[in-house]
Design an enzyme around this catalytic site. Structure first.
Site, PDB file in Angstrom:
ATOM      1  N   ARG A   1      29.223  74.813  74.467  1.00  0.00           N
ATOM      2  CA  ARG A   1      30.459  74.039  74.651  1.00  0.00           C
ATOM      3  C   ARG A   1      31.293  74.015  73.370  1.00  0.00           C
ATOM      4  NH1 ARG A   1      32.452  74.398  78.537  1.00  0.00           N
ATOM      5  NH2 ARG A   1      34.392  74.709  77.390  1.00  0.00           N
TER       6      ARG A   1
ATOM      7  N   LYS B   1      52.639  69.054  62.315  1.00  0.00           N
ATOM      8  CA  LYS B   1      52.347  68.413  63.610  1.00  0.00           C
ATOM      9  C   LYS B   1      51.103  69.055  64.226  1.00  0.00           C
ATOM     10  CE  LYS B   1      57.096  66.978  64.478  1.00  0.00           C
ATOM     11  NZ  LYS B   1      58.244  66.939  65.407  1.00  0.00           N
TER      12      LYS B   1
ATOM     13  N   LYS C   1      62.742  64.530  53.104  1.00  0.00           N
ATOM     14  CA  LYS C   1      63.308  64.275  54.436  1.00  0.00           C
ATOM     15  C   LYS C   1      64.345  63.161  54.383  1.00  0.00           C
ATOM     16  CE  LYS C   1      59.534  66.132  57.063  1.00  0.00           C
ATOM     17  NZ  LYS C   1      58.683  65.964  58.233  1.00  0.00           N
TER      18      LYS C   1
ATOM     19  N   GLU D   1      65.665  68.373  53.758  1.00  0.00           N
ATOM     20  CA  GLU D   1      66.119  68.356  55.144  1.00  0.00           C
ATOM     21  C   GLU D   1      67.588  67.957  55.209  1.00  0.00           C
ATOM     22  OE1 GLU D   1      63.449  66.291  58.046  1.00  0.00           O
ATOM     23  OE2 GLU D   1      65.233  65.081  58.418  1.00  0.00           O
TER      24      GLU D   1
ATOM     25  N   ASP E   1      67.955  70.526  60.333  1.00  0.00           N
ATOM     26  CA  ASP E   1      67.267  69.685  61.311  1.00  0.00           C
ATOM     27  C   ASP E   1      68.076  69.487  62.575  1.00  0.00           C
ATOM     28  OD1 ASP E   1      65.240  67.957  62.233  1.00  0.00           O
ATOM     29  OD2 ASP E   1      66.450  66.225  61.626  1.00  0.00           O
TER      30      ASP E   1
END
Lengths: 272, 272, 272, 272, 272, 272
Positions: free
Chosen positions: F93, F128, F160, F190, F211
């Protein structure tokens, strides 16, 4: 074998200060001898610590003379080998501590198993194990001829008196658990009276733990269960009363003493 | 307290499947009660697991009724509290497994200590401990009135028969170790005969372990040592013979059974 | 070798981004060369990281040209081998960081040892080690010809001024410790004046640390001790004053600088 | 702070045997005092070990008198508090070992930074750090006014001579790396001659490490680079030659000695 | 929450290099907003990472606006707080990665649960989980209204085709397992044909996994089982065919896709 | 391979209870077969778990039939071997969970890569990723033909919107970071509008993340950048719109879905 490594490390501390008595390259022929009769268990630890040396000299060896579960007698040599003396003496105590304890558990288990031979019952262990040693102790129980109960809280449901009180009753507790747990698990519930056994059967319990019941109560429980549930007797089980309990007709008898109070079976390691 | 966390985790597995019997926010008032007489030891584990809840409800509490080393009697409540029921029942077995085992060790130690009361000797433990539990067991020995021998191979020199054989003799072994180890360590050496004791004294041993000697040999060893070395009797010590050994005049008597074969002292946890 | 693995991992981070400059299967013949004179120490780390490749190509090898403790000169090749280039360059910095630091410690230790040659004294280290590197540094001290003091707080008693103040006096401190610690440990106590040395001797101290004493005080301490205790000079020891201290007649001189301030001994790794 | 916990554990071993000299509940007022001039670094370790006691007595406290990066003088008290004496003396050595080493690194870094003040260059560290201590040492470098080079092999490309040899040339090495690494990373390459610098510039290197160049070569490299790449001088940098290197016009000067050979800055902890 | 700590550490590497853009003491008011409809799951991770700051400023807070299992719509604010900006931005990605994935699992599970509403069947998960995330994914399945199958190989017996082949048949496999496993576990066996179901029933299987059967075969299996065993359909289950499978009368339908192929549910974290 | 060991352990729990169905020494010939078309990735896990048995029988083997990155078709056998059946079924598995997930990631990545073939743009991943699986997923992205963005917060600067807000502007944020980070790192920022791109270029940004811009805005950004900065498009990228984005002239397109929402590629393991 992490527990073994931890035990070795616990015994080694920051390094063996007595090692200087022995020349660094000295090797020894040794054997491990039983000093009492019983069931041997834990020889794999000896092999793990004395037989897996990286880059070992071809002269070195480690050899089983018995295997776990074998009955042995005082004087039997259970393991022998040829090894670097410093490493041997550093592993000695850890090897013997496992061997003596696990053989102690297997030996006491066998006594309970022998005491009920011929009945339908089987001896099983409990969660009353010594901290950190559960997997090893449960293996020793199997070596002694016993069966294992659940390994942890995650692989078996056992609803006890304190759960029942919080749940509001036997039927409520069983229903609440059944609604949530995996369909691969049976539901066992602890009962202290025959009336409770009756309620547990009605609620569809798969296994019933008969807690500290008298022989009479055990017989009554067996009689009303009529095979609808597996029955496990538990509490106050001794070598003296275990056969009578078994003869009451239960399926399992769980014994805490085989893991929490087994005396050590003595062994020593000798250099030839 | 890593060993405690490991034991809790060992018992919890991938999660308590019986917890669903109890509502998530249910709380319980509980107590831990002794079921036999002895010396209590291990209450700190109860406090560690039941008293340190993060973000605990102000109603919750955990309270010692006795402290480690106290003599207790069957029926004594040693600890009590108010706690989330699911968490209580998940910690229960681990708490009791420590408490029962450590109190067992302390209780057996106290029996040996009581047996030699009034002599100059003191009871000490050995490295014959249960894997992973050495620090806990040695603490229990102190709670029972015993003294600790070395914790590991790194904080005490003890030259045994196998070392002597590899070193080529008692004097050689002592000299080899003294040339290397820290000047903060004494040198202890194992002797099986009085003749060896004599040689060890000549070689300047600080401590001599008298291995499996008869009472007569022990007396002879005491007599020739004349205080030049600390004397420790070891091997085959039981509650029956320990006083006679002590009266032979040794300084320490080391007993493996107090850590490898102490029966559990029973306790249970009850929800009120 | 966990510290070595941690150091390698600390240097590798989430992966060597420069590795792409080198073809994946490229191999190199390399050697490690000393760039200054000294005592070599730490070659085992090189072998551990460059010589134990799993599934290694039979062409690959790793070879010691010197062994730890050997005196070396600038230009000496101490290690050489043939290895996968990517893996070699990923291990290079860790290998050299250990080798340069440990050889630095061994080299400085040897200077102190050489400075007192012919006296009765021996150089010993302290607990003033670099965090995480104690075992490695103490090994380097031995390679440089020094002796090890205790490895940690658990394998040697050393009662310092702050302990004495809290205990209420020299005799009280010694008695309190003797009542509890294992009989395998000597008791060392720090004294700053000759009067304190006298008190420590009366209280039965096994070892006395003479803290920051003048040469005159050291001689007085030696003179009143008359061999009843081992004497260790400590504090402010330099290569300039160490011989005079040794000639005062002490048994040990402990030097913090050999572990906390040893300059690196330079080595580089070159691909042929 | 795992490294701090490991260092504490390394020093504690299986338990402080000298603790028995001090009553269990004894508390002490203490201070940490500098014994030389320099830049202080590592006070957070003191606070971490002496100021975060669980369930602390309200009388206890731990207080900074300076903060990391501050210049200090011999005799300055940098930290003080009131704490359980046993715990204080068990943490003392670990606290001081960090403080003395990290302050040593910060102090040596500051000397290099001061030596080039007024030039366009900045001091940066290397990967020549002590095993396990990289993050701490790099923090100390910043406290001393230096800049950090990459933390590990994963957060900066630095193509060295051995990479170039395996790649088949400067242009080939740069191209191979650029094709694979994240577009967030610059590409630095080591050059030993001005001719190589020229080739590296043509191949689009973002940063060029000028390895062991003479002052003349450094000036030539600056002159041909014309700001097209960042220039870092490296190799054989000392307090004596660092200013001349800086004045050659490079952007960064990397110095291994600030992390591999910084002498300890002395501090002691005294109980009042 | 070890998996959460590991994920945070995986994302942090050796330290956030962008943190310097934000003043060290800057704080921010923030919220987490759903960008699609679904079932929310994983808010505890947000609270764990953003709400348990040691020594937090009293202005800081972290607040649930929904709880796990709640249905949410795009635009819903599910969590909000006030926190140190550097720490917030360092935890942001880890918080969102858990929230997006676990909500994705819960949302897909709910679709399957909704699709069979009104039938006797229940949706259950499998061991086809993403490595390291099993406990989290199985929690998300419960949040989506599904039931959990076994957590691991240790809390449920499931005899598959490969086991049967090695055992020599269905009856042999069941007997071999029953002789060894705890009496708290049911025995489940995989059958690919109705004939095998018949054999499994005769051998006393507690649960039968109907592997990749057609709707007709499923109905036949239900019909011959007559409630003697729990029936679980498995293999090739989609949102399109799940209702038909449920209507065939099975007790459980296990769906691998809910854990191995659930698309992420989008959320973002915004500073106000 | 720690993540693999953890996954195996997560699946094994306290031990495989179904193993008793299979004789302890039984061995099987097996193969792993693809059940859909795609890019294979993760075969190293199969080899790690099935091919490295210590003390393996010489009959045992494990063999790759494809290598990671290869395109495969349903029905292709990608791996085969001969192994102890109990161990095989315990590893099965975990092997398949890695293989199915990583091949899913590689397969989806390849679809994006194929969609932009012929343009100057390259597909890159994001942070992510699924918790704990970042290194594995990023490897799968490379196998699918994608490029890796930074591995963690430590090997790439990406300023960011939330950073910019806290810093007080684009120029301020860039300057603050440049003053502190290693000179080996580029600075990415960004931007959500073309006006911001202009400001970022003036402030000397090395890389600009565009972005959620429209195709028109992307083109404008490319046009004003004139190659002065690397351009990365991000946000809302799908297989439908990715080519149009690429054709706008950006250098990189980062796609979260390839790691957070890749459906599993099915495989099964069969015993012959």
């Amino acid at each position: 074998m992490d527990v073994v490594e931890q035990a070795l490390s616990e015994d080694l501390g920051t390094g063996d200060v007595t090692r200087f008595a022995v020349p660094e390259d000295h090797k020894s022929s040794y054997y491990i001898e039983a000093q009492a009769d019983g069931i041997v268990c834990g020889l794999g630890v000896a092999y793990h610590l004395l037989g897996w040396l990286e880059g070992a000299d071809p002269d070195e060896f480690a050899e089983y003379k018995f295997v776990d579960s074998d009955p042995i007698q005082a004087g039997d040599v259970v393991f022998e080998g040829y090894y670097n003396t410093r490493l041997l003496l550093q592993a000695e105590r850890t090897v013997l501590n496992f061997l003596m304890h696990l053989s102690g558990v297997a030996t006491l288990t066998r006594k309970f198993v022998d005491a009920i031979r011929g009945t339908r019952a089987q001896i099983t262990d409990t969660r009353k194990t010594l901290p950190g040693l559960r997997a090893f102790q449960k293996y020793a129980v199997r070596c002694g001829g016993g069966r294992n109960h659940r390994m942890s809280l995650s692989d078996g449901v056992l609803i006890k008196d304190n759960h029942i009180r919080a749940a509001g009753g036997i039927a409520e507790a069983i229903a609440a658990v059944r609604a949530e747990v995996s369909h691969t698990l049976k539901i066992e519930i602890e009962c202290a009276t025959v009336a409770q056994v009756d309620r547990a059967l009605s609620a569809g319990a798969d296994v019933i733990l008969l807690d500290n019941m008298s022989i009479g109560e055990l017989r009554d429980a067996v009689s009303i269960a009529k095979g609808r549930a597996t029955l496990e007797a538990s509490g106050g089980v001794t070598l003296e009363n275990v056969r009578e309990i078994a003869e009451a007709g239960v399926d399992y008898i769980s014994v805490g003493a085989i893991t929490h109070s087994a005396p050590s079976l003595p062994f020593h390691l000798e250099v030839r």
